[in-house]
Design an enzyme around this catalytic site. Structure first.
Site, PDB file in Angstrom:
ATOM      1  N   ASP A 103      -7.469   7.953   1.531  1.00 21.34           N
ATOM      2  CA  ASP A 103      -7.201   7.333   0.237  1.00 21.34           C
ATOM      3  C   ASP A 103      -5.889   7.929  -0.307  1.00 21.34           C
ATOM      4  O   ASP A 103      -5.735   9.148  -0.388  1.00 21.34           O
ATOM      5  CB  ASP A 103      -8.351   7.609  -0.737  1.00 21.34           C
ATOM      6  CG  ASP A 103      -8.194   6.828  -2.030  1.00 21.34           C
ATOM      7  OD1 ASP A 103      -8.875   5.794  -2.155  1.00 21.34           O
ATOM      8  OD2 ASP A 103      -7.401   7.248  -2.894  1.00 21.34           O
ATOM      9  N   ILE A 104      -4.934   7.056  -0.649  1.00 15.35           N
ATOM     10  CA  ILE A 104      -3.656   7.521  -1.194  1.00 15.35           C
ATOM     11  C   ILE A 104      -3.899   8.093  -2.594  1.00 15.35           C
ATOM     12  O   ILE A 104      -4.478   7.429  -3.461  1.00 15.35           O
ATOM     13  CB  ILE A 104      -2.626   6.380  -1.246  1.00 15.35           C
ATOM     14  CG1 ILE A 104      -2.348   5.857   0.176  1.00 15.35           C
ATOM     15  CG2 ILE A 104      -1.331   6.842  -1.895  1.00 15.35           C
ATOM     16  CD1 ILE A 104      -1.390   4.691   0.234  1.00 15.35           C
ATOM     17  N   GLU A 117      -6.178   0.916  -1.665  1.00 16.08           N
ATOM     18  CA  GLU A 117      -5.430   2.003  -1.063  1.00 16.08           C
ATOM     19  C   GLU A 117      -6.332   2.853  -0.166  1.00 16.08           C
ATOM     20  O   GLU A 117      -6.058   4.003   0.111  1.00 16.08           O
ATOM     21  CB  GLU A 117      -4.788   2.893  -2.142  1.00 16.08           C
ATOM     22  CG  GLU A 117      -5.777   3.650  -3.031  1.00 16.08           C
ATOM     23  CD  GLU A 117      -6.229   2.850  -4.247  1.00 16.08           C
ATOM     24  OE1 GLU A 117      -6.701   3.465  -5.211  1.00 16.08           O
ATOM     25  OE2 GLU A 117      -6.110   1.617  -4.229  1.00 16.08           O
TER      26      GLU A 117
END
Length: 812
Positions: A690-691, A733
């Site tokens: 996950d960004i 994301e």
């Protein structure tokens, strides 16, 4: 008395005809029912007899293996499943001729109320034949839910539906066209597990034979196959009458007439594909089936699909390419058969064969339409275009013999004599014996004739003999039968490469130097051989062949075997017209008249004709422009639609923004990875990514920058992972990586590498802002998880622990 003699004569003729029928047999893969109706009809309505065959139809016997029966020649033909791929991979010489059913009717049926989902089959009793147990339709369906054949208790199939009804088994392998009818009539509730509902829809009831049978009796096999397909066509057009025939003569299971009619109606829908043609079998579709078998571990050896699937093109439109046999039949076939192999590999709907044609038979073959396309020398094309309206679709690109990578679109002629000959120039040829290939051979005579003409020599100045092939011309000079010879420009190098010639024994006359042309040369260069279509060939077919040829790579194995450099769009052949005019050769051989006299006598009419032609020409140009514009628009629209279709296919599996796997396709692949790892007791790691603070990127810089960050992120990750692993986007994301055959330590090292690479990334937007970002990773390892969903959930929980403990780290 005469009547008796006639009766005896007719009877003897009848018996001799009966005796002439070849005896063959087909082994069915199950008991008699509508599933095999086409074979019954072909026999009962005399279609096999018309084909000169006496066919025995063998009902399934639980003590035999259908594939073994065909391989050992106990039966010439058989009906099999998609598992023929496995048999072929294991070295059994089976050949798939065609598929009766485009969609598989094979299903699993249960009357056990406790079995509600496919997962409930684990440790349950399942009646299934050995063929169905290895059939891709059933195994793929089980694999999609992490079930293997070892996870169920296989029982030998009894072919008795009462065993299912009475609970002697939990699940039974059935046909959609059979058992559901009986259960509905008895009002017994049941549940169907159909592979089609799980995304697996493949061929069923494949008519097959052995390599030996097809090679020994190709024509007989074709007669058998075509008669069988005609039987199927009649059966589906006359379902009730067919059911009656089966009821009366092939009813070993004591089925009711109604059930047979019902079976025929269901099977008809499964047999007719998009093209409404029974028997069609696609190489691309079979490759997809093979991929699933590989994934399941059943298929370990690569297959040559060209020799396995319909190698003689029984289900395809037959197309013949006539090739000028300028070096004889055998060498023509040896050189150009690879071209047919290439086209047969890329054209799904056509089967190409090569037909050698000698110079003297060219016009006869075209007039009788014995071929569909013609590959002949440049002059032949110009002359035949004028007479028969053939039209070129591509031009050959030749390959340099000594310089392999060099390709060229032109060729010439070479004139030569023996090394010790007194002849040392073109003018010295006068009065000599001269060997050429044929009157109509461009490189083997006409180009040399032009050179002689330009040097003031005529045909009467030499003693000309034609030898029909280029090789024979060379041998004629070497053996002293002729003083001088001429062949096309690459012949000497080809013979040298084949070790049939020592160039040191020859002297080249009028040698030419051309840095863009790699062969020995004496004459001018002219456009290479064109491949032309005959008038009876539809433009759509010619277009498909043309596109396939233009796409042929010069380094493909078929191009190398044929010693060609591929194909290009048709060249301009006006230079050929000019040389034929100069030498007054057809079609310019009847132009002896005084143009001035004719003009003077018919001046008025000529002017009138010119006026009419001018008006007509202007109209023609106008109409052609309109048609060209329309064609352009149609082509642009067609191209756009083609691109759109390709894009739609890609979007089905790829994320539109990043180009990596979409959520749905990733989950399908990951489940298969999970099942294989469980089965093989191999290691599997799942990474959830996950960004960090991605919402702030969108809020501060805009969604367009966010999209660019996502693409940059995915490109970076893609460059790090191996081909054997998969990478997908499952949310905005949020991403997942599945690592095969990797232990915990290796996954941690890989995760740390990702963290480092992402930290070092930066994106500069259009106003100069530098955007930096990081990623958090959650790691989970396959241990005792029951399914992939649980494994993914564990990696997701690890991801949140990583985010909650400061981000930009890996947690497990």
């Amino acid at each position: 008395m005469n009547l008796l003699i006639k009766s005896i004569l007719l009877l003897s003729i009848f018996l001799s005809l009966c005796g002439a029928n070849e005896k063959v047999s087909i082994q069915l893969q199950w008991l008699h029912q509508f599933q095999f109706a086409g074979f019954y009809i072909a026999k009962e309505r005399g279609l096999y007899t018309e084909a000169g065959l006496d066919v025995t139809i063998k009902e399934f016997d639980f003590n035999i293996n259908v594939v073994d029966d065909v391989i050992t020649q106990k039966s010439e033909y058989g009906v099999g499943r998609s598992s023929l791929l496995i048999d072929r991979s294991n070295g059994h010489s089976v050949i798939a001729l065609g598929a009766v059913f485009q969609h598989s009717p094979s299903v699993l049926i249960s009357t056990n109320k406790e079995i509600k989902t496919l997962k409930d089959l684990k440790n349950k009793r399942v009646m299934i034949t050995s063929g169905e147990a290895s059939s891709v339709t059933i195994t793929s369906m089980l694999l999609s839910e992490s079930l293997f054949i070892e996870d169920i208790e296989i029982q030998p199939h009894s072919s008795n539906l009462d065993d299912l009804i009475q609970g002697k088994t939990d699940v039974m392998a059935c046909y959609l066209s059979n058992e559901p009818y009986t259960l509905d009539k008895a009002k017994i509730p049941y549940r169907i597990f159909s592979p089609k509902d799980y995304g697996f829809d493949f061929y069923e009831d494949i008519i097959f034979t052995s390599d030996k049978q097809l090679q020994t009796y190709p024509e007989r096999t074709k007669r058998f196959y075509e008669a069988s397909i005609k039987g199927w066509e009649w059966a589906f057009e006359n379902i009730e009458e067919t059911a009656q025939i089966i009821f009366n003569k092939y009813n070993s299971q004591n089925k009711s007439l109604d059930s047979l009619v019902y079976e025929g109606q269901v099977l008809k829908q499964l047999a007719l594909g998009k093209n409404k043609k029974i028997g069609f079998i696609s190489t691309n579709q079979m490759k997809k089936i093979a991929d699933i078998y590989k994934l399941a571990g059943f298929l370990k050896v690569p297959l040559d699909f060209a020799t396995f699937i319909d190698p003689l093109g029984f289900n395809k439109t037959q197309l013949k390419i006539g090739v000028l046999a300028n070096r004889g039949n055998d060498k023509t076939l040896k050189r150009w058969e690879p071209l047919a192999t290439y086209l047969n590999g890329v054209l799904e709907n056509y089967h190409i064969s090569i037909v050698p044609i000698h110079f003297n038979n060219l016009q006869k073959s075209l007039k009788r339409e014995e071929v569909d396309f013609l590959l002949a020398n440049t002059m032949n094309y110009v002359q035949l275009e004028n007479k028969y309206g053939i039209s070129r679709i591509v031009t050959l690109k030749s390959r340099g013999v000594e310089i392999e990578h060099h390709v060229h679109n032109y060729f010439g002629g070479v004139i030569f004599t023996k090394r010790d000959s007194h002849i040392d120039s073109i003018n010295a040829i006068k009065g000599s014996t001269f060997a050429a290939v044929n009157e109509n051979s461009f490189g083997g005579w006409v180009m040399a004739y032009e050179l002689l003409h330009d040097n003031g020599l005529d045909r009467d100045d030499i003693e000309l003999t034609f030898y029909n092939t280029h090789d024979d011309v060379v041998y004629a000079v070497l053996n002293g039968k002729a003083d001088v010879g001429t062949v096309r420009s690459d012949t000497l190098e080809n013979m040298l490469g084949e070790k049939h010639l020592d160039l040191k024994k020859l002297r080249i006359l009028n040698p030419q130097k051309n840095r863009n042309f790699p062969h020995i040369l004496s004459t001018k260069l002219y456009p290479e051989w064109p491949l032309s279509k005959l008038q009876h060939v539809e433009d759509t077919i010619a277009s498909e062949v043309m596109i396939a040829l233009v796409k042929m790579q010069k380094d493909s194995k078929e191009a190398i075997k044929a010693n060609i450099g591929g194909w290009t769009v048709p060249l301009d052949y006006s230079s050929v017209h000019r040389v034929l005019k100069k030498l007054k050769l057809a079609p310019y051989d009847n132009l002896e008249f005084s143009v001035f006299d004719i003009f003077k006598k018919y001046a008025f009419w000529i002017y009138a004709l010119l006026l009419v032609l001018t008006v007509g020409f202007l109209q023609y140009i106008h109409i052609k422009k309109i048609n060209r514009d329309l064609d352009k628009k149609v082509n642009e629209r067609t191209h756009s639609l083609s691109k759109a279709n390709e894009k739609l296919k890609e979007l089905a599996h790829k994320d539109a923004l990043t180009g990596i796997y979409s959520r749905g396709h990733f989950i399908v692949l990951a489940k298969q990875f999970f099942s294989i790892a469980k089965r093989n007791h191999s290691q599997l790691q799942v990474l959830s990514l996950d960004i960090d603070h991605f919402k702030l990127v969108n809020d501060n810089y805009g969604h367009h920058v966010g999209d660019e960050i996502l693409k940059l992120f995915c490109n970076t990750i893609t460059s790090l992972i191996r081909d054997s692993n998969i990478f997908g986007r499952i949310g905005g994301e949020e991403f997942v990586i599945c690592l095969q055959n990797t232990n915990r330590e290796g996954a941690i090292v890989f995760s740390e590498k990702i963290l480092k690479e992402i930290r070092n990334l930066s994106y500069i937007d259009n106003v100069g802002n530098i955007v930096k970002f990081t990623v958090s990773i959650g790691l989970a390892e396959l241990v005792e998880h029951k399914n992939f969903t649980m494994l993914l959930d564990e990696s997701d929980k690890a991801l949140y622990r990583a985010k909650n403990s400061g981000r930009d780290k890996v947690n497990y």
